[in-house]
Design a protein around this motif. Structure first.
Motif, PDB file in Angstrom:
ATOM      1  N   SER A  43       7.102  11.111   0.669  1.00  0.00           N
ATOM      2  CA  SER A  43       8.328  10.337   0.472  1.00  0.00           C
ATOM      3  C   SER A  43       8.941  10.697  -0.872  1.00  0.00           C
ATOM      4  CB  SER A  43       8.041   8.834   0.512  1.00  0.00           C
ATOM      5  OG  SER A  43       7.492   8.469   1.751  1.00  0.00           O
ATOM      6  N   TYR A  44      10.260  10.669  -0.918  1.00  0.00           N
ATOM      7  CA  TYR A  44      10.985  11.033  -2.137  1.00  0.00           C
ATOM      8  C   TYR A  44      11.049   9.883  -3.142  1.00  0.00           C
ATOM      9  CZ  TYR A  44      12.317  15.228   0.370  1.00  0.00           C
ATOM     10  OH  TYR A  44      12.275  16.426   1.053  1.00  0.00           O
ATOM     11  N   PRO A  45      11.327  10.196  -4.405  1.00  0.00           N
ATOM     12  CA  PRO A  45      11.378   9.171  -5.459  1.00  0.00           C
ATOM     13  C   PRO A  45      12.294   8.001  -5.085  1.00  0.00           C
ATOM     14  CG  PRO A  45      11.522  11.342  -6.451  1.00  0.00           C
ATOM     15  CD  PRO A  45      11.604  11.538  -4.950  1.00  0.00           C
ATOM     16  N   GLY A  46      11.804   6.802  -5.357  1.00  0.00           N
ATOM     17  CA  GLY A  46      12.570   5.585  -5.114  1.00  0.00           C
ATOM     18  C   GLY A  46      12.529   5.066  -3.697  1.00  0.00           C
ATOM     19  N   VAL A  47      12.003   5.842  -2.755  1.00  0.00           N
ATOM     20  CA  VAL A  47      11.950   5.415  -1.355  1.00  0.00           C
ATOM     21  C   VAL A  47      11.005   4.225  -1.212  1.00  0.00           C
ATOM     22  CG1 VAL A  47      11.099   6.093   0.941  1.00  0.00           C
ATOM     23  CG2 VAL A  47      12.601   7.625  -0.347  1.00  0.00           C
ATOM     24  N   ILE A  48      11.434   3.250  -0.423  1.00  0.00           N
ATOM     25  CA  ILE A  48      10.588   2.103  -0.071  1.00  0.00           C
ATOM     26  C   ILE A  48      10.264   2.211   1.409  1.00  0.00           C
ATOM     27  CG2 ILE A  48      10.463  -0.405   0.166  1.00  0.00           C
ATOM     28  CD1 ILE A  48      12.446  -0.599  -2.188  1.00  0.00           C
ATOM     29  N   GLY A  66       1.734  12.268  -6.769  1.00  0.00           N
ATOM     30  CA  GLY A  66       2.727  11.261  -7.116  1.00  0.00           C
ATOM     31  C   GLY A  66       2.080   9.906  -7.335  1.00  0.00           C
ATOM     32  N   ASN A  67       2.921   8.890  -7.472  1.00  0.00           N
ATOM     33  CA  ASN A  67       2.445   7.534  -7.729  1.00  0.00           C
ATOM     34  C   ASN A  67       3.272   6.537  -6.924  1.00  0.00           C
ATOM     35  OD1 ASN A  67       0.386   7.795 -10.034  1.00  0.00           O
ATOM     36  ND2 ASN A  67       2.097   9.069 -10.701  1.00  0.00           N
ATOM     37  N   ALA A  68       2.642   5.430  -6.570  1.00  0.00           N
ATOM     38  CA  ALA A  68       3.308   4.438  -5.736  1.00  0.00           C
ATOM     39  C   ALA A  68       2.912   3.025  -6.127  1.00  0.00           C
ATOM     40  CB  ALA A  68       2.971   4.670  -4.263  1.00  0.00           C
ATOM     41  N   GLN A  69       3.839   2.116  -5.883  1.00  0.00           N
ATOM     42  CA  GLN A  69       3.592   0.676  -5.987  1.00  0.00           C
ATOM     43  C   GLN A  69       3.322   0.216  -4.554  1.00  0.00           C
ATOM     44  OE1 GLN A  69       7.123  -1.746  -6.387  1.00  0.00           O
ATOM     45  NE2 GLN A  69       6.088  -3.045  -7.881  1.00  0.00           N
ATOM     46  N   VAL A  70       2.117  -0.254  -4.291  1.00  0.00           N
ATOM     47  CA  VAL A  70       1.717  -0.686  -2.957  1.00  0.00           C
ATOM     48  C   VAL A  70       1.697  -2.213  -2.931  1.00  0.00           C
ATOM     49  CG1 VAL A  70      -0.148  -0.661  -1.259  1.00  0.00           C
ATOM     50  CG2 VAL A  70       0.363   1.401  -2.581  1.00  0.00           C
ATOM     51  N   VAL A  71       2.319  -2.778  -1.904  1.00  0.00           N
ATOM     52  CA  VAL A  71       2.412  -4.228  -1.788  1.00  0.00           C
ATOM     53  C   VAL A  71       1.769  -4.655  -0.472  1.00  0.00           C
ATOM     54  CG1 VAL A  71       3.960  -6.206  -1.727  1.00  0.00           C
ATOM     55  CG2 VAL A  71       4.539  -4.230  -3.135  1.00  0.00           C
ATOM     56  N   LEU A  72       0.865  -5.620  -0.564  1.00  0.00           N
ATOM     57  CA  LEU A  72       0.188  -6.188   0.602  1.00  0.00           C
ATOM     58  C   LEU A  72       0.548  -7.664   0.717  1.00  0.00           C
ATOM     59  CD1 LEU A  72      -3.436  -4.768   0.127  1.00  0.00           C
ATOM     60  CD2 LEU A  72      -1.461  -3.668   1.190  1.00  0.00           C
ATOM     61  N   ARG A 109       6.499   1.696  -2.546  1.00  0.00           N
ATOM     62  CA  ARG A 109       7.675   2.284  -3.184  1.00  0.00           C
ATOM     63  C   ARG A 109       7.193   3.450  -4.031  1.00  0.00           C
ATOM     64  NH1 ARG A 109      10.905   0.560  -8.404  1.00  0.00           N
ATOM     65  NH2 ARG A 109       8.954  -0.499  -8.798  1.00  0.00           N
ATOM     66  N   VAL A 110       7.854   4.602  -3.914  1.00  0.00           N
ATOM     67  CA  VAL A 110       7.504   5.774  -4.713  1.00  0.00           C
ATOM     68  C   VAL A 110       7.996   5.552  -6.139  1.00  0.00           C
ATOM     69  CG1 VAL A 110       7.796   8.259  -5.014  1.00  0.00           C
ATOM     70  CG2 VAL A 110       7.617   7.283  -2.704  1.00  0.00           C
ATOM     71  N   LEU A 111       7.100   5.751  -7.091  1.00  0.00           N
ATOM     72  CA  LEU A 111       7.417   5.587  -8.508  1.00  0.00           C
ATOM     73  C   LEU A 111       7.581   6.950  -9.169  1.00  0.00           C
ATOM     74  CD1 LEU A 111       4.790   2.830  -9.391  1.00  0.00           C
ATOM     75  CD2 LEU A 111       7.224   2.508  -8.874  1.00  0.00           C
ATOM     76  N   GLY A 112       8.402   7.017 -10.192  1.00  0.00           N
ATOM     77  CA  GLY A 112       8.561   8.248 -10.950  1.00  0.00           C
ATOM     78  C   GLY A 112       9.647   9.143 -10.384  1.00  0.00           C
ATOM     79  N   ALA A 113       9.728  10.350 -10.929  1.00  0.00           N
ATOM     80  CA  ALA A 113      10.814  11.285 -10.621  1.00  0.00           C
ATOM     81  C   ALA A 113      10.420  12.367  -9.618  1.00  0.00           C
ATOM     82  CB  ALA A 113      11.291  11.944 -11.922  1.00  0.00           C
ATOM     83  N   ARG A 114       9.231  12.263  -9.038  1.00  0.00           N
ATOM     84  CA  ARG A 114       8.829  13.269  -8.053  1.00  0.00           C
ATOM     85  C   ARG A 114       8.304  12.602  -6.792  1.00  0.00           C
ATOM     86  NH1 ARG A 114       3.058  15.085 -10.348  1.00  0.00           N
ATOM     87  NH2 ARG A 114       2.940  16.092  -8.345  1.00  0.00           N
ATOM     88  N   PRO A 115       8.278  13.333  -5.691  1.00  0.00           N
ATOM     89  CA  PRO A 115       7.793  12.753  -4.433  1.00  0.00           C
ATOM     90  C   PRO A 115       6.334  12.316  -4.526  1.00  0.00           C
ATOM     91  CG  PRO A 115       8.968  14.803  -4.011  1.00  0.00           C
ATOM     92  CD  PRO A 115       8.768  14.702  -5.509  1.00  0.00           C
ATOM     93  N   ALA A 116       5.963  11.437  -3.620  1.00  0.00           N
ATOM     94  CA  ALA A 116       4.572  11.006  -3.484  1.00  0.00           C
ATOM     95  C   ALA A 116       4.089  11.350  -2.083  1.00  0.00           C
ATOM     96  CB  ALA A 116       4.437   9.508  -3.725  1.00  0.00           C
ATOM     97  N   PHE A 145       9.282 -10.383  -1.801  1.00  0.00           N
ATOM     98  CA  PHE A 145       8.888  -9.485  -2.884  1.00  0.00           C
ATOM     99  C   PHE A 145      10.107  -8.801  -3.485  1.00  0.00           C
ATOM    100  CE2 PHE A 145       7.301  -5.572  -4.794  1.00  0.00           C
ATOM    101  CZ  PHE A 145       6.333  -6.122  -5.621  1.00  0.00           C
ATOM    102  N   ASP A 146      10.171  -8.751  -4.821  1.00  0.00           N
ATOM    103  CA  ASP A 146      11.249  -8.096  -5.546  1.00  0.00           C
ATOM    104  C   ASP A 146      10.779  -6.697  -5.933  1.00  0.00           C
ATOM    105  OD1 ASP A 146      13.256  -7.240  -7.221  1.00  0.00           O
ATOM    106  OD2 ASP A 146      13.123  -8.935  -8.581  1.00  0.00           O
ATOM    107  N   TRP A 147      11.342  -5.675  -5.305  1.00  0.00           N
ATOM    108  CA  TRP A 147      10.924  -4.296  -5.499  1.00  0.00           C
ATOM    109  C   TRP A 147      11.491  -3.657  -6.765  1.00  0.00           C
ATOM    110  CZ3 TRP A 147       7.330  -1.943  -2.500  1.00  0.00           C
ATOM    111  CH2 TRP A 147       7.018  -2.536  -1.275  1.00  0.00           C
ATOM    112  N   ARG A 148      12.404  -4.333  -7.438  1.00  0.00           N
ATOM    113  CA  ARG A 148      13.012  -3.738  -8.624  1.00  0.00           C
ATOM    114  C   ARG A 148      11.995  -3.634  -9.770  1.00  0.00           C
ATOM    115  NH1 ARG A 148      17.771  -7.863  -9.312  1.00  0.00           N
ATOM    116  NH2 ARG A 148      15.990  -9.142  -8.801  1.00  0.00           N
ATOM    117  N   THR A 149      12.110  -2.548 -10.518  1.00  0.00           N
ATOM    118  CA  THR A 149      11.279  -2.377 -11.711  1.00  0.00           C
ATOM    119  C   THR A 149      11.754  -3.345 -12.775  1.00  0.00           C
ATOM    120  OG1 THR A 149      10.843  -0.070 -11.206  1.00  0.00           O
ATOM    121  CG2 THR A 149      10.549  -0.752 -13.497  1.00  0.00           C
TER     122      THR A 149
END
Length: 152
Positions: A43-48, A66-72, A109-116, A145-149
């Motif tokens: 997935s590309y950067p910023g994709v949820i 890459g890195n991701a914010q995972v929500v359960l 949600r993909v975090l950072g400037a590169r794909p995950a 859930f609020d996905w905004r940084t």
């Protein structure tokens, strides 16, 4: 409080001057159940990609690139953590496996400037004739859930 049934396996890298080796999942791991399928997605950067859950299927997630914010979110009415939401930060900077039991909604949600890239294992193979996948909007008000940084 962690959602009931969710488990983490910290991964260990064995490094030398050639690179590294890391075991992901073994049949004798406590986190492992029955094998069904292994899959990979990028997935590309910023994709949820959120939310969905399963009634029969357990997932094990790993982000090797890459890195991701995972929500359960626990949707199981009989669970002691029903209605609870947990957040995990996973990826190449924090490598581990995350076991997600059936009935727990999940997304990332993909975090950072590169794909995950996510590699995931399930205890059942996907059946297009009878898919065990139930979708929930990423902004579902029940989950809230609020996905905004958030900047401090």
């Amino acid at each position: 409080m962690p959602i009931e049934g969710v488990a983490i396996k910290k991964l260990i890298k064995h490094c030398d001057d050639r690179g590294f080796f890391m075991e992901l999942l073994r049949e004798d791991d406590a986190i492992f159940g029955r094998f069904g399928q292994a899959s990979m997605s990028m997935s590309y950067p910023g994709v949820i990609k959120a939310f969905h859950y399963h009634e029969r299927q357990d997932d094990i997630w790993y982000f090797p690139v890459g890195n991701a914010q995972v929500v359960l979110h626990d949707k199981r009415p009989d669970s002691p953590t029903f209605g609870e939401t947990n957040v995990y930060y996973m990826g190449e900077d924090n490598p581990y496996l995350l076991f997600i039991p059936r009935g727990v909604a999940h997304g990332y949600r993909v975090l950072g400037a590169r794909p995950a890239t996510i590699v995931y294992f399930t205890n059942e193979a996907y059946d297009p004739g009878n898919p065990d996948e139930y979708r929930i909007a990423y902004d579902d008000p029940e989950i809230g859930f609020d996905w905004r940084t958030k900047f401090r």
